[in-house]
Design an enzyme around this catalytic site. Structure first.
Site, PDB file in Angstrom:
ATOM      1  N   CYS A  45       0.852  -1.278   0.128  1.00 15.41           N
ATOM      2  CA  CYS A  45      -0.022   0.124  -0.232  1.00 15.41           C
ATOM      3  C   CYS A  45       1.031   1.339   0.016  1.00 15.41           C
ATOM      4  O   CYS A  45       0.480   2.375  -0.157  1.00 15.41           O
ATOM      5  CB  CYS A  45      -0.935  -0.068   1.077  1.00 15.41           C
ATOM      6  SG  CYS A  45      -0.170  -0.148   2.714  1.00 15.41           S
ATOM      7  N   ASN A  46       2.239   1.158   0.250  1.00 17.73           N
ATOM      8  CA  ASN A  46       3.074   2.434   0.596  1.00 17.73           C
ATOM      9  C   ASN A  46       3.831   2.338  -0.453  1.00 17.73           C
ATOM     10  O   ASN A  46       4.546   3.261  -0.793  1.00 17.73           O
ATOM     11  CB  ASN A  46       3.799   2.362   1.751  1.00 17.73           C
ATOM     12  CG  ASN A  46       2.629   2.877   2.882  1.00 17.73           C
ATOM     13  OD1 ASN A  46       1.730   3.639   2.632  1.00 17.73           O
ATOM     14  ND2 ASN A  46       2.721   2.206   4.186  1.00 17.73           N
ATOM     15  N   GLU A 105       7.302  -1.116  11.638  1.00 16.54           N
ATOM     16  CA  GLU A 105       6.179  -1.874  11.488  1.00 16.54           C
ATOM     17  C   GLU A 105       6.553  -3.408  10.743  1.00 16.54           C
ATOM     18  O   GLU A 105       7.621  -3.377  10.187  1.00 16.54           O
ATOM     19  CB  GLU A 105       5.074  -1.238  10.533  1.00 16.54           C
ATOM     20  CG  GLU A 105       5.768  -1.083   9.052  1.00 16.54           C
ATOM     21  CD  GLU A 105       5.238  -1.958   8.241  1.00 16.54           C
ATOM     22  OE1 GLU A 105       4.884  -3.096   8.680  1.00 16.54           O
ATOM     23  OE2 GLU A 105       5.921  -2.245   7.184  1.00 16.54           O
ATOM     24  N   ASP A 106       6.090  -4.324  11.320  1.00 18.52           N
ATOM     25  CA  ASP A 106       6.336  -5.609  11.043  1.00 18.52           C
ATOM     26  C   ASP A 106       5.678  -6.465   9.648  1.00 18.52           C
ATOM     27  O   ASP A 106       6.206  -7.282   9.160  1.00 18.52           O
ATOM     28  CB  ASP A 106       6.112  -6.526  12.241  1.00 18.52           C
ATOM     29  CG  ASP A 106       4.619  -6.562  12.689  1.00 18.52           C
ATOM     30  OD1 ASP A 106       3.862  -5.950  11.928  1.00 18.52           O
ATOM     31  OD2 ASP A 106       4.490  -6.911  13.773  1.00 18.52           O
TER      32      ASP A 106
END
Length: 397
Positions: A45-46, A105-106
């Site tokens: 998404c990024n 973040e994982d």
């Protein structure tokens, strides 16, 4: 090796145009393998990042990518390009969470695993690039273990669920049950939740062992919206899945759209009593957790440096692999010649077996020592001179 990256911090509407579904990723890998040795595609998404083991110039590679994807070539200005050493560092830092919008973040680690797995299954990552992804994934695992990042949990799903609690949500609708949806369900059910409706395309393929959970088909979702306080949507659909006319009048809702492309019509945010949050808003939250993660992560940067050095050593030693094979072959040939000579002269089978063992172990000892020296000299930058000498000693004219 080289990588084509979408520039970071682009508006969501630009990232949407450059996102790649699983089907298009497969199509792109197949097309690029005509000019590349290896291809691995990371699309989240990024970010969209295309890693290539290729000698082709960047201009030819980017042209090929845009042609295969049928992307608007005016968007080429939003792409950036990195090469070998920068690429290695980028991927190691990425796997550890340094490049994520939500620091540490994982999710990115499992996304890297998935990207590598997809490429491997299509035979597109069996060389230096594939090895780099293996090392980056191992680096990310060790980094998280030693940094104890689990003590400061964070992901788009966890932040959305944390915000929902601030709105006193008790009843949820979760649209989509992929990787993000699975995480969201875990966070939702770990709290004082009364009901969770999970919306999927086919409810027969999913079972959740929790009496608070009800699985519903996508075409049934509108019948349940009036019963929930919060909707979290995270599908991989190429179009919106929640429209303005589907929201009951005057219904109070917190809606979190964690998808790219967006799942939720932006007009929904204009309705009274509706709070709509997209992925960019979620990424900007939780500043205190970010500060704590940043301190913890920076204290463990040495792990990244170790993996970078080990990978570069592997690349250097890989160059001398054919020479090592030749030296071993020569040692084996000499050993067999000596054994054959001894057999022709010896009259005792017991003596022959002992002599074979001794000759073989002697040959192996000198061959292995020669290989060790060659590796050491290669890493010191003297590999060519060492190889020249060893070839004179071991390799026949």
């Amino acid at each position: 090796m080289q990588a084509v990256l979408i520039q970071q911090d682009l508006p969501l509407d630009i990232r949407e145009k450059l996102s790649l579904s699983k089907k298009r990723q497969s199509m792109l890998r197949e097309g690029l393998l005509e000019i590349c040795k290896e291809i691995i595609i990371l699309s989240t998404c990024n970010r969209t990042e295309i890693y290539a083991n290729s000698d082709k110039a960047y201009e030819e590679l980017i042209e090929c990518i845009f042609n295969i994807c049928n992307w608007d070539k005016n968007l080429m200005d939003y792409m950036s390009h990195i090469n070998h050493d920068e690429l290695i560092t980028h991927l190691m830092e990425l796997s550890c969470g340094f490049k994520s919008k939500i620091l540490g973040e994982d999710q990115i680690l499992s996304q890297l695993k998935e990207a590598y797995k997809d490429s491997l299954e299509e035979g597109a990552s069996q060389g230096e690039l594939g090895r780099l992804f293996q090392e980056a994934i191992a680096c990310g695992k060790r980094f998280r273990q030693q940094a104890n990042l689990y003590e400061i949990p964070v992901s788009s799903a966890s932040i959305a669920c944390k915000m929902a609690k601030r709105f006193k949500a008790k009843n949820y609708m979760l649209i989509g049950f992929g990787e993000v949806g699975t995480l969201a369900a875990k966070y939702i059910l770990s709290e004082d939740t009364e009901k969770l409706y999970v919306v999927v395309r086919n409810k027969k393929v999913l079972t959740l062992e929790d009496e608070r959970v009800e699985i519903i088909d996508f075409n049934e979702k509108n019948d349940y919206i009036e019963f929930v306080d919060c909707i979290i949507s995270c599908t991989s659909a190429p179009h919106t899945v929640l429209r303005k006319e589907e929201i009951p009048g005057n219904k109070a809702l917190a809606i979190f759209d964690l998808a790219v492309p967006r799942d939720v019509e932006t007009d929904i945010g204009e309705l009274p009593n509706i709070r709509l949050f997209d992925i960019d808003y979620i990424s900007a939250l939780d500043d205190e957790n970010k500060r704590l993660r940043e301190e913890r992560m920076n204290s463990c940067r040495h792990i990244i440096e170790t993996f970078i050095e080990e990978y570069k050593q592997w690349i250097e030693l890989r160059e001398i692999a054919p020479h090592i094979k030749n030296i071993k072959a020569y040692g084996e040939a000499i050993y067999k010649e000596r054994v054959q000579s001894y057999k022709s002269k010896s009259k005792s089978l017991e003596d022959q077996e002992l002599a074979i063992t001794l000759i073989k172990s002697t040959s192996d000892a000198y061959v292995n020592r020669a290989i060790e020296v060659l590796k050491e000299e290669k890493l010191r930058g003297c590999g060519n001179e060492c190889m020249r000498i060893l070839e004179k000693i071991f390799l026949r004219e």
